[in-house]
Design a protein around this motif. Structure first.
Motif, PDB file in Angstrom:
ATOM      1  N   SER A  82      -8.556   3.245  -7.511  1.00 44.62           N
ATOM      2  CA  SER A  82      -7.608   3.773  -6.534  1.00 44.62           C
ATOM      3  C   SER A  82      -6.286   4.043  -7.224  1.00 44.62           C
ATOM      4  O   SER A  82      -5.886   3.314  -8.130  1.00 44.62           O
ATOM      5  CB  SER A  82      -7.389   2.764  -5.405  1.00 44.62           C
ATOM      6  OG  SER A  82      -8.577   2.614  -4.663  1.00 44.62           O
ATOM      7  N   TRP A  83      -5.633   5.086  -6.792  1.00 44.67           N
ATOM      8  CA  TRP A  83      -4.337   5.498  -7.339  1.00 44.67           C
ATOM      9  C   TRP A  83      -4.419   5.689  -8.855  1.00 44.67           C
ATOM     10  O   TRP A  83      -3.562   5.255  -9.604  1.00 44.67           O
ATOM     11  CB  TRP A  83      -3.228   4.527  -6.933  1.00 44.67           C
ATOM     12  CG  TRP A  83      -3.138   4.420  -5.463  1.00 44.67           C
ATOM     13  CD1 TRP A  83      -3.505   3.370  -4.688  1.00 44.67           C
ATOM     14  CD2 TRP A  83      -2.717   5.454  -4.560  1.00 44.67           C
ATOM     15  NE1 TRP A  83      -3.337   3.681  -3.358  1.00 44.67           N
ATOM     16  CE2 TRP A  83      -2.851   4.962  -3.254  1.00 44.67           C
ATOM     17  CE3 TRP A  83      -2.245   6.757  -4.738  1.00 44.67           C
ATOM     18  CZ2 TRP A  83      -2.523   5.707  -2.137  1.00 44.67           C
ATOM     19  CZ3 TRP A  83      -1.927   7.498  -3.611  1.00 44.67           C
ATOM     20  CH2 TRP A  83      -2.061   6.962  -2.335  1.00 44.67           C
ATOM     21  N   ARG A  84      -5.467   6.372  -9.267  1.00 43.77           N
ATOM     22  CA  ARG A  84      -5.749   6.623 -10.687  1.00 43.77           C
ATOM     23  C   ARG A  84      -4.572   7.256 -11.414  1.00 43.77           C
ATOM     24  O   ARG A  84      -4.292   6.947 -12.554  1.00 43.77           O
ATOM     25  CB  ARG A  84      -6.970   7.537 -10.782  1.00 43.77           C
ATOM     26  CG  ARG A  84      -7.334   7.952 -12.178  1.00 43.77           C
ATOM     27  CD  ARG A  84      -8.516   8.886 -12.151  1.00 43.77           C
ATOM     28  NE  ARG A  84      -9.739   8.241 -11.732  1.00 43.77           N
ATOM     29  CZ  ARG A  84     -10.505   7.504 -12.534  1.00 43.77           C
ATOM     30  NH1 ARG A  84     -10.174   7.331 -13.789  1.00 43.77           N
ATOM     31  NH2 ARG A  84     -11.612   6.955 -12.074  1.00 43.77           N
ATOM     32  N   ASP A  97      -1.373   7.053 -10.659  1.00 40.10           N
ATOM     33  CA  ASP A  97      -0.114   6.344 -10.455  1.00 40.10           C
ATOM     34  C   ASP A  97      -0.240   4.955 -11.087  1.00 40.10           C
ATOM     35  O   ASP A  97      -0.747   4.025 -10.455  1.00 40.10           O
ATOM     36  CB  ASP A  97       0.194   6.219  -8.963  1.00 40.10           C
ATOM     37  CG  ASP A  97       1.518   5.546  -8.686  1.00 40.10           C
ATOM     38  OD1 ASP A  97       2.112   4.949  -9.607  1.00 40.10           O
ATOM     39  OD2 ASP A  97       1.964   5.594  -7.529  1.00 40.10           O
ATOM     40  N   ARG A 146       0.484   1.706  -9.158  1.00 38.09           N
ATOM     41  CA  ARG A 146      -0.357   1.339  -8.012  1.00 38.09           C
ATOM     42  C   ARG A 146      -1.839   1.273  -8.353  1.00 38.09           C
ATOM     43  O   ARG A 146      -2.647   0.873  -7.521  1.00 38.09           O
ATOM     44  CB  ARG A 146      -0.166   2.356  -6.885  1.00 38.09           C
ATOM     45  CG  ARG A 146       1.245   2.375  -6.349  1.00 38.09           C
ATOM     46  CD  ARG A 146       1.465   3.517  -5.409  1.00 38.09           C
ATOM     47  NE  ARG A 146       0.747   3.334  -4.158  1.00 38.09           N
ATOM     48  CZ  ARG A 146       0.642   4.273  -3.226  1.00 38.09           C
ATOM     49  NH1 ARG A 146       1.208   5.443  -3.386  1.00 38.09           N
ATOM     50  NH2 ARG A 146      -0.021   4.040  -2.126  1.00 38.09           N
ATOM     51  N   ARG A 147      -2.204   1.657  -9.547  1.00 39.80           N
ATOM     52  CA  ARG A 147      -3.611   1.767  -9.958  1.00 39.80           C
ATOM     53  C   ARG A 147      -4.358   0.462  -9.709  1.00 39.80           C
ATOM     54  O   ARG A 147      -3.861  -0.622 -10.033  1.00 39.80           O
ATOM     55  CB  ARG A 147      -3.658   2.143 -11.433  1.00 39.80           C
ATOM     56  CG  ARG A 147      -5.046   2.393 -11.960  1.00 39.80           C
ATOM     57  CD  ARG A 147      -4.959   2.749 -13.443  1.00 39.80           C
ATOM     58  NE  ARG A 147      -6.267   2.817 -14.025  1.00 39.80           N
ATOM     59  CZ  ARG A 147      -6.838   3.931 -14.439  1.00 39.80           C
ATOM     60  NH1 ARG A 147      -6.195   5.074 -14.347  1.00 39.80           N
ATOM     61  NH2 ARG A 147      -8.029   3.888 -14.965  1.00 39.80           N
ATOM     62  N   GLY A 157      -0.674  11.030  -7.094  1.00 41.58           N
ATOM     63  CA  GLY A 157      -1.121   9.769  -7.662  1.00 41.58           C
ATOM     64  C   GLY A 157      -2.520   9.350  -7.273  1.00 41.58           C
ATOM     65  O   GLY A 157      -3.056   8.402  -7.831  1.00 41.58           O
ATOM     66  N   CYS A 158      -3.152  10.010  -6.321  1.00 43.58           N
ATOM     67  CA  CYS A 158      -4.437   9.553  -5.785  1.00 43.58           C
ATOM     68  C   CYS A 158      -5.538   9.576  -6.841  1.00 43.58           C
ATOM     69  O   CYS A 158      -6.006   8.542  -7.271  1.00 43.58           O
ATOM     70  CB  CYS A 158      -4.840  10.366  -4.559  1.00 43.58           C
ATOM     71  SG  CYS A 158      -6.421   9.820  -3.832  1.00 43.58           S
ATOM     72  N   CYS A 203      -4.285  10.140   2.433  1.00 44.20           N
ATOM     73  CA  CYS A 203      -3.403  11.061   1.704  1.00 44.20           C
ATOM     74  C   CYS A 203      -2.976  12.240   2.572  1.00 44.20           C
ATOM     75  O   CYS A 203      -1.839  12.699   2.468  1.00 44.20           O
ATOM     76  CB  CYS A 203      -4.091  11.556   0.433  1.00 44.20           C
ATOM     77  SG  CYS A 203      -4.190  10.283  -0.845  1.00 44.20           S
TER      78      CYS A 203
END
Length: 182
Positions: A24-26, A28, A31-32, A145-146, A167
């Motif tokens: 998740s949040w690859r 960013d 947040r990853r 960032g998703c 998103c």
């Protein structure tokens, strides 16, 4: 594949895309989150996405192999032109472990009888996906960032978000905020 698991939804439209989405949040780094943190989590994921009916005994080596394949697949999906050569080694290994179905059309399969088969199962599932007409419909979420990927099944190929409630909602809220802030 309507699973929900620790904030993860299997929205990819196929097992290989759902594998990519276990990060998740690859895009960013702050947040990853990698949802395949240990072999037990990978085993849970196999059942969640319908790849197999039962949890598998998975070693650390298999976990690392699956995670490496996941990153290779992501790079293939988002690069232009796609670096399909990166799939050669996992596919050759998968065919060495595969069975040929006893019917037409020809189809190779790797039964998920144990955790060691998982990397090979995923490689063949990826090949099947990338051979299909769905390849042209694979998209990456436009959310900042998703980094999640999905198959766009809309008639006019207009899907932009991994989820309209995630998103997509963020984008609508930002547009609204930007309009009212003036």
């Amino acid at each position: 594949m309507d699973g929900h698991w620790d904030g993860y939804d299997s929205i990819g439209g196929s097992v290989p895309l759902d594998l990519v989405n276990t990060i998740s949040w690859r895009r960013d780094p702050t947040r990853r989150k990698d949802r395949l943190s240990d072999p037990a989590r990978l085993s849970e994921w196999v059942v969640l996405v319908g790849a197999g009916p039962d949890r598998l005994e998975i070693s650390e080596a298999v976990l690392e192999s699956v995670k490496s394949f996941r990153e290779t697949l992501y790079r293939v999906l988002v690069s232009d032109p796609p670096d399909v050569g990166a799939l050669r080694k996992p596919l050759l290994a998968a065919y060495r472990h595969a069975d040929l179905e006893p019917s037409l059309p020809l189809r190779w399969t790797v039964p998920l009888e144990n955790g060691d088969a998982l990397p090979h199962f995923l490689a063949l599932a990826t090949e099947e996906l990338l051979r299909s007409g769905d390849r042209e419909r694979i998209r990456e979420c436009e959310g900042p960032g998703c980094g999640w990927v999905f198959t766009d099944h809309t008639r006019n190929r207009s899907r932009r978000w991994c989820s309209s409630s995630d998103c997509g909602n963020r984008a609508r809220a930002k547009r609204h905020y930007d309009k009212t802030r003036v």
